[in-house]
Structures are given as C-alpha cells and as structure tokens.
Motif scaffolding. Structure first.
Motif, PDB file in Angstrom:
ATOM      1  N   PRO A  23      -2.970  -2.811   2.321  1.00 47.21           N
ATOM      2  CA  PRO A  23      -2.630  -3.235   1.281  1.00 47.21           C
ATOM      3  C   PRO A  23      -0.972  -3.664   1.226  1.00 47.21           C
ATOM      4  N   LEU A  24      -0.782  -4.885   0.733  1.00 51.09           N
ATOM      5  CA  LEU A  24       0.547  -5.474   0.416  1.00 51.09           C
ATOM      6  C   LEU A  24       0.761  -5.969  -0.980  1.00 51.09           C
ATOM      7  N   SER A  25       2.089  -5.502  -1.388  1.00 50.38           N
ATOM      8  CA  SER A  25       2.459  -5.681  -2.793  1.00 50.38           C
ATOM      9  C   SER A  25       3.675  -6.724  -2.653  1.00 50.38           C
ATOM     10  N   ILE A  26       3.806  -7.846  -3.448  1.00 50.50           N
ATOM     11  CA  ILE A  26       4.696  -8.711  -3.167  1.00 50.50           C
ATOM     12  C   ILE A  26       5.421  -9.094  -4.620  1.00 50.50           C
ATOM     13  N   ALA A  27       6.759  -8.665  -4.212  1.00 49.57           N
ATOM     14  CA  ALA A  27       7.771  -9.106  -5.617  1.00 49.57           C
ATOM     15  C   ALA A  27       7.336 -10.532  -6.088  1.00 49.57           C
ATOM     16  N   SER A  52      -3.249  -0.418  -8.382  1.00 53.34           N
ATOM     17  CA  SER A  52      -2.959  -0.541  -6.927  1.00 53.34           C
ATOM     18  C   SER A  52      -2.069   0.497  -6.478  1.00 53.34           C
ATOM     19  N   PRO A  53      -2.723   1.712  -6.150  1.00 58.46           N
ATOM     20  CA  PRO A  53      -2.265   2.919  -5.568  1.00 58.46           C
ATOM     21  C   PRO A  53      -1.143   2.734  -4.687  1.00 58.46           C
ATOM     22  N   ASN A  54      -1.341   1.474  -3.755  1.00 62.05           N
ATOM     23  CA  ASN A  54      -0.165   1.399  -2.831  1.00 62.05           C
ATOM     24  C   ASN A  54       1.077   0.638  -3.144  1.00 62.05           C
ATOM     25  N   LEU A  55       0.982   0.247  -4.560  1.00 56.59           N
ATOM     26  CA  LEU A  55       2.118  -0.641  -4.978  1.00 56.59           C
ATOM     27  C   LEU A  55       3.460  -0.005  -4.668  1.00 56.59           C
ATOM     28  N   ALA A  56       4.292  -0.523  -3.820  1.00 54.65           N
ATOM     29  CA  ALA A  56       5.354   0.409  -3.369  1.00 54.65           C
ATOM     30  C   ALA A  56       6.481  -0.291  -3.827  1.00 54.65           C
ATOM     31  N   GLU A  57       6.306  -1.609  -4.309  1.00 53.59           N
ATOM     32  CA  GLU A  57       7.529  -2.248  -4.675  1.00 53.59           C
ATOM     33  C   GLU A  57       7.303  -2.902  -6.129  1.00 53.59           C
ATOM     34  N   LYS A  58       7.935  -2.838  -7.300  1.00 54.43           N
ATOM     35  CA  LYS A  58       7.463  -3.294  -8.472  1.00 54.43           C
ATOM     36  C   LYS A  58       7.791  -4.992  -8.268  1.00 54.43           C
ATOM     37  N   SER A  59       7.468  -5.642  -9.141  1.00 58.56           N
ATOM     38  CA  SER A  59       7.878  -7.128  -9.052  1.00 58.56           C
ATOM     39  C   SER A  59       9.004  -7.051  -9.630  1.00 58.56           C
ATOM     40  N   GLN A  78      10.349 -11.961  -0.286  1.00 58.89           N
ATOM     41  CA  GLN A  78       8.682 -11.762   0.078  1.00 58.89           C
ATOM     42  C   GLN A  78       8.279 -11.710   1.349  1.00 58.89           C
ATOM     43  N   LEU A  79       8.714 -12.643   2.288  1.00 56.37           N
ATOM     44  CA  LEU A  79       8.297 -12.757   3.602  1.00 56.37           C
ATOM     45  C   LEU A  79       8.700 -11.262   4.590  1.00 56.37           C
ATOM     46  N   GLU A  80       9.851 -10.891   4.096  1.00 51.57           N
ATOM     47  CA  GLU A  80      10.444  -9.600   4.580  1.00 51.57           C
ATOM     48  C   GLU A  80       9.492  -8.547   4.161  1.00 51.57           C
ATOM     49  N   GLN A  81       9.078  -8.534   3.013  1.00 50.97           N
ATOM     50  CA  GLN A  81       8.216  -7.586   2.282  1.00 50.97           C
ATOM     51  C   GLN A  81       6.939  -7.577   3.211  1.00 50.97           C
ATOM     52  N   VAL A  82       6.339  -8.672   3.488  1.00 51.16           N
ATOM     53  CA  VAL A  82       5.152  -8.711   4.118  1.00 51.16           C
ATOM     54  C   VAL A  82       5.180  -8.057   5.506  1.00 51.16           C
ATOM     55  N   ARG A  83       6.146  -8.377   6.159  1.00 58.12           N
ATOM     56  CA  ARG A  83       6.590  -7.998   7.442  1.00 58.12           C
ATOM     57  C   ARG A  83       6.745  -6.565   7.522  1.00 58.12           C
ATOM     58  N   ARG A  84       7.599  -6.024   6.694  1.00 61.65           N
ATOM     59  CA  ARG A  84       7.963  -4.465   6.423  1.00 61.65           C
ATOM     60  C   ARG A  84       6.827  -3.503   6.015  1.00 61.65           C
ATOM     61  N   GLN A  85       6.048  -4.133   4.887  1.00 59.04           N
ATOM     62  CA  GLN A  85       4.895  -3.425   4.244  1.00 59.04           C
ATOM     63  C   GLN A  85       3.876  -3.107   5.471  1.00 59.04           C
ATOM     64  N   ILE A 103      -6.797  -6.118   8.546  1.00 60.49           N
ATOM     65  CA  ILE A 103      -6.698  -7.278   7.319  1.00 60.49           C
ATOM     66  C   ILE A 103      -5.719  -7.055   6.376  1.00 60.49           C
ATOM     67  N   ALA A 104      -4.900  -8.185   6.272  1.00 64.52           N
ATOM     68  CA  ALA A 104      -3.640  -7.961   5.352  1.00 64.52           C
ATOM     69  C   ALA A 104      -4.313  -8.242   3.934  1.00 64.52           C
ATOM     70  N   TYR A 105      -3.972  -7.158   2.957  1.00 62.66           N
ATOM     71  CA  TYR A 105      -4.738  -7.181   1.737  1.00 62.66           C
ATOM     72  C   TYR A 105      -3.665  -7.321   0.735  1.00 62.66           C
ATOM     73  N   PHE A 106      -3.710  -8.566   0.125  1.00 57.90           N
ATOM     74  CA  PHE A 106      -2.881  -9.054  -1.049  1.00 57.90           C
ATOM     75  C   PHE A 106      -3.396  -8.630  -2.289  1.00 57.90           C
ATOM     76  N   GLN A 107      -2.978  -7.319  -2.544  1.00 59.86           N
ATOM     77  CA  GLN A 107      -3.915  -6.407  -3.589  1.00 59.86           C
ATOM     78  C   GLN A 107      -3.209  -6.569  -4.975  1.00 59.86           C
ATOM     79  N   SER A 108      -1.866  -6.468  -5.140  1.00 59.09           N
ATOM     80  CA  SER A 108      -1.393  -6.314  -6.406  1.00 59.09           C
ATOM     81  C   SER A 108      -1.381  -7.605  -7.365  1.00 59.09           C
TER      82      SER A 108
END
Ligand code: SF4
Length: 318
Positions: A23-27, A52-59, A78-85, A103-108
C-alpha cells in the motif's frame, strides 16, 4: 471442500508465486467528493485514515492535486514517498513471508484524480522498484478518463494492472444517502470501459449501508458481476468518529449491520461468484478509538475466524 478463489490463489496461478500488495499513500492526493468538485464533505462514512490503515503520511494541508491543474510542486516529494514506502513495506513482507514479487497499491483517496503527467510519473516510479510486477489503483468511476485507461491498458501489456472501483451499492437512493457524488450508471459505464480496454477490475461493495435490505446487498454483488468485475472486495459499514454517519448513529438514525447477517451475506456472495472472479477482501475494521460501532469490526482477526468457520460449514476453504 471448494477453495475460495482468493487473489493470492489468482496470483499464484497466473504468476507462479506469491505476490503481495504494497500500500502507498501519497501526499497531495484528495478526492472530488472531498474538494467540492462533485460534492462537499465526502462519503458520509469517510475518514480516509480509518479506511486506509496503512496511511503513513497525511496529505499536504497546503496543496492538493486536481486533474485540471498541471502544476505539481509536490512531485519530487511524492516520488520519494513511492520509493521509501515501497522499500520499507516490501522489505518487511519479504522478511516475514519470503515473498519476492509485489504489486504497488495506490490506496488512499482517489488515485487517478491528478494531472496525467503526475500519475504517469508516480506509477512508473513504482514499477521501477525491485520486485514490482504491477499496479493496483484505487479510484472512483467519475475520476478516470479514456486517456488514463488507455495508458493503463498499455502498461498492462507488460505488467499486472488492476483498477479498483468503489461500487458500494448499485442503488442510486443509497448512493445519495451516503453522499457518494456519482450514480450507479457512472460506475457501470467506467467498469465496462475498463474491461473493454482489457484491464483487470476489482469492485468494492459495502454491506450495511443505510436502509439497505439483504436482498439489495446481494443484488449489488449480482449486478456488479454482470458488469464484468474480475475481483471483489466486501466491507461491512462501520462508523468512525468525526463523520456524518457518526452523527446519524449517535442520533439513532443509523443501525450498523450485525455480524451474523454480514457473515451470512458474505457466504452467499461467495457462492454466487463465477470461478474466474477472485476475492480480495471479505472484511474490514479498525482497532483504535476512532471506531464508534459496531464493536465486532474492531478485530479483523476474529472476524476472519468467524467468516472462515461459516465458509467451512458451507463447504469452502478460504
Ligand atoms: S470516494 Fe473514497 S476518499 Fe472520497 S469521500 Fe468517498 S470514501 Fe472518502
């Protein structure tokens, strides 16, 4: 005993090994039902962090994406968040389960609700990550376009690409009650378009929506299948604090579905699935102080235990 065709079994059959979603959560992502484009306030049950229980970083509070505004100062972040998460979660899953493909899951929020160039950059960054074999993109049917779907269809020639649409209910009166901001015809149209372009489609449905009968809930599953969905997620509607649904619940205007009814409907839904339609999720919940009701939605582990037992009694192994 019949085995439920879970998404895990689908991946093992198609790709020959275990594949887990990351799961990915992108600002900066939001939703047209929240930013006022189609409605205000969002779906009555929505507290996105809870769903989105895996929401690690709020927008970002300062900047939100919009498909019609090409500027995006957040893209490097955002690109850095994709890589890091992706890195953190895939390494954790690899260590725990020995899995090598993801599978990269764009969830939030609504993950096609952004300028097209931003979407391309984010999706392609995800696909460049080690072990990433595809994408799963959670969205709304009023937030896709032919341009996005054609692009995803191109990607699907090389990768496993899924579009996940919130169906929730096929009844417009229910969609209005939950302030969904689109009607059922719109969902049907874009699911059928996605299928015509060769994409894999997962449909989310919710049991226990306001004033729905059991017959209506099962009809939502039955009709969604006629639209061609390849996979299904079923959730119970639970009430979290600071939502419009919470107000209705506290004023006695909304009663959550009880667990035994929910489980019976899940079993009946699984019984009606064709062999090729996989199951991605049969429950949901949140175990923190945002949950108001029902209490049985607090522990997903217990829910799954009860669902597995009911399925076993019906002749299925989950
Ligand atoms: S579509 Fe999703 S993110 Fe948007 S308001 Fe509804 S539940 Fe929340």
């Amino acid at each position: 005993m019949k085995k439920v065709f879970t998404i895990g079994r689908y991946f093992r059959k198609k790709l020959g090994e275990e594949v887990y979603k990351v799961p990915l959560s992108i600002a900066g992502f939001t939703c047209p039902n929240i930013d006022g484009t189609v409605a205000k306030g969002g779906c009555t049950f929505c507290l996105n962090e809870s769903f989105s229980p895996n929401l690690a970083e709020k927008s970002s509070k300062k900047f939100y994406l919009h498909p019609d505004r090409p500027e995006n100062p957040l893209l490097p972040k955002q690109l850095e968040q994709v890589r890091r998460q992706y890195d953190a979660t895939s390494k954790r899953l690899a260590a725990k389960y020995g899995v090598k493909k993801f599978i990269a899951y764009f969830q939030s929020f609504t993950n096609t609700y952004a300028p097209f160039d931003t979407l391309k950059a984010l999706y392609e960054e995800a696909l460049r990550q080690p072990g990433c074999v595809g994408l799963s993109i959670g969205t709304r049917s009023d937030s896709v376009s032919d341009e996005i779907l054609d692009y995803l269809a191109d990607l699907s020639q090389k990768y496993e690409v899924w579009v996940e649409y919130g169906i929730q209910s096929i009844y417009d009166e229910t969609l209005q009650k939950i302030n969904r901001g689109h009607d059922s015809a719109n969902v049907k149209e874009w699911i059928e378009k996605s299928k015509a372009k060769g994409l894999n489609v997962c449909g989310h449905v919710i049991f226990g929506l306001p004033d729905e009968t059991e017959t209506m809930m099962l009809e939502t599953v039955r009709t969604s299948l006629t639209w061609g969905i390849d996979s299904i997620k079923i959730h119970p509607l639970y009430v979290v604090k600071n939502t419009a649904l919470a107000v209705d619940y506290l004023k006695g205007r909304f009663t959550p579905i009880d667990e035994s009814t929910y489980i019976r409907l899940v079993v009946q839904s699984i019984e009606m699935l064709p062999k090729n339609v996989s199951v991605q999720r049969v429950t949901a919940g949140i175990n923190d102080d945002t949950l108001l009701a029902p209490e049985w939605c607090r522990c997903k582990h217990t829910q799954m235990k009860h669902i597995r037992k009911a399925l076993k009694e019906a002749g299925y192994i989950y």
